[in-house]
Design an enzyme around this catalytic site. Structure first.
Site, PDB file in Angstrom:
ATOM      1  N   ASP A  46       0.867  -1.141   0.129  1.00 14.41           N
ATOM      2  CA  ASP A  46       0.050  -0.071  -0.071  1.00 14.41           C
ATOM      3  C   ASP A  46       0.944   1.277   0.145  1.00 14.41           C
ATOM      4  O   ASP A  46       0.702   2.292  -0.138  1.00 14.41           O
ATOM      5  CB  ASP A  46      -0.910  -0.072   1.164  1.00 14.41           C
ATOM      6  CG  ASP A  46      -0.350  -0.155   2.531  1.00 14.41           C
ATOM      7  OD1 ASP A  46       0.790  -0.214   2.560  1.00 14.41           O
ATOM      8  OD2 ASP A  46      -1.112  -0.196   3.514  1.00 14.41           O
ATOM      9  N   GLU A 184       8.848  -4.321  10.777  1.00 12.86           N
ATOM     10  CA  GLU A 184       9.202  -3.293  10.443  1.00 12.86           C
ATOM     11  C   GLU A 184       9.729  -2.210  11.485  1.00 12.86           C
ATOM     12  O   GLU A 184       9.122  -1.886  12.495  1.00 12.86           O
ATOM     13  CB  GLU A 184       8.128  -2.598   9.458  1.00 12.86           C
ATOM     14  CG  GLU A 184       8.513  -1.024   8.938  1.00 12.86           C
ATOM     15  CD  GLU A 184       7.575  -0.346   7.977  1.00 12.86           C
ATOM     16  OE1 GLU A 184       6.588  -1.212   7.202  1.00 12.86           O
ATOM     17  OE2 GLU A 184       7.753   0.759   7.534  1.00 12.86           O
TER      18      GLU A 184
HETATM   19  O1  KIV Z   1       3.598  -1.049   1.693  1.00 15.04           O
HETATM   20  C1  KIV Z   1       4.587  -1.623   1.659  1.00 15.04           C
HETATM   21  O2  KIV Z   1       5.478  -1.088   0.878  1.00 15.04           O
HETATM   22  C2  KIV Z   1       5.135  -2.276   2.780  1.00 15.04           C
HETATM   23  C3  KIV Z   1       6.441  -2.858   2.981  1.00 15.04           C
HETATM   24  C4  KIV Z   1       7.586  -1.761   3.185  1.00 15.04           C
HETATM   25  C5  KIV Z   1       6.868  -4.066   3.852  1.00 15.04           C
HETATM   26  O3  KIV Z   1       4.319  -2.698   3.464  1.00 15.04           O
END
Ligand code: KIV
Length: 267
Positions: A46, A184
């Site tokens: 997202d 994260e």
């Molecule tokens: O939305 C995204 O790109 C993510 C990654 C950073 C894991 O959730």
């Protein structure tokens, strides 16, 4: 062609100590290049909101947005596992909603798995989606959809009690049937402990070297994200500079009647 990657391969990689690579992809040409390079997992994150649509955060992204980008990625992909992010408010309302929206990612988008932010609070949701045979990747630590509760994009797991909570979240995600989990922005010692305690692979972003795999947003890796440069990002190229150079050369050649030449013309 190399063998197609499935969730079972990621589990084998953890067990064999082979690192997993995951990158975001949102469009056909990028997905084609990343797939050809051998990246194991393509994530339609997202983060498409921030990097492709110009939104301030990921909250405005819809299931339709993710499906649109997933279709493009799937058309290019030959080998990688394709994971579609479940956007904000596509799984929080009810179990029924979560199953329906996850199903759309697979049926309409062509993804092979979905990713969901949250730990203990999402245990039932993850379990319900896994129960209809849709593989789920968890995501804990700094969860960007919780930006307003977290009060900013901050490293998680440093405050009193947060370490235990994040460990409990990781165990809940595994217990609910997820096949892997993104960690994260958590301290590397915590990521190490979680990785050791879980049977499923951990994929880190800002979580240090001990995770079973690493993920980055492709625009950050390629230097296409402007001045956005958090500590955990390594810029492997500067395509913004390269692109500007190419475009300025085009401008100058057109203005100065140097392009097109005879070579680029039909007779
Ligand atoms: O939305 C995204 O790109 C993510 C990654 C950073 C894991 O959730």
């Amino acid at each position: 062609m190399d063998k197609k990657i499935s969730i079972l391969d990621l589990q084998d990689m953890k067990e064999n100590g082979e690192k997993i690579t995951m990158l975001t992809a949102y469009d056909y040409p990028t997905a084609r290049i990343l797939d050809q390079c051998g990246v194991e997992v393509l994530l339609i994150g997202d983060s498409v909101g921030n990097v492709m649509m110009g939104t301030d955060n990921t909250l405005p992204v819809t299931t339709d947005d993710i499906i649109y980008h997933t279709k493009a990625v799937v058309r290019a992909r030959k080998r990688a596992l394709v994971v579609a992010d479940m956007p904000f408010m596509s799984y929080q309302v009810s179990i029924e909603q979560a199953k329906r929206e996850a199903g759309r990612m697979i049926k309409d988008g062509g993804a092979e798995a979905v990713k969901i932010e949250g730990g203990e609070n999402m245990e039932e949701v993850i379990h319900a989606i896994c129960n209809i045979d849709i593989p789920v990747m968890g995501h804990i630590g700094l969860t960007p959809q919780s930006i307003h509760r977290l009060g900013g994009y901050k490293v998680q797991g440093k405050e009193e009690g947060q370490r235990e909570k994040l460990m409990a979240d990781a165990l809940a995600v595994e217990r609910s049937g997820a096949f892997s989990i993104v960690l994260e922005a958590v301290p590397l010692s915590l990521a190490k402990e979680i990785t050791r305690n879980l049977k499923i692979p951990t994929i880190g972003i800002g979580a240090g070297i001990h995770c079973d795999g690493q993920v980055l947003v492709i625009h950050d890796l390629l230097g296409l994200a402007g001045n956005f440069r958090p500590k955990f990002v390594k810029r492997y190229a500067n395509l913004e500079t390269e692109t500007k150079k190419a475009v300025k050369t085009f401008l100058s050649e057109v203005k100065n009647k140097k392009f097109p030449t005879d070579k680029h013309s039909f007779h």
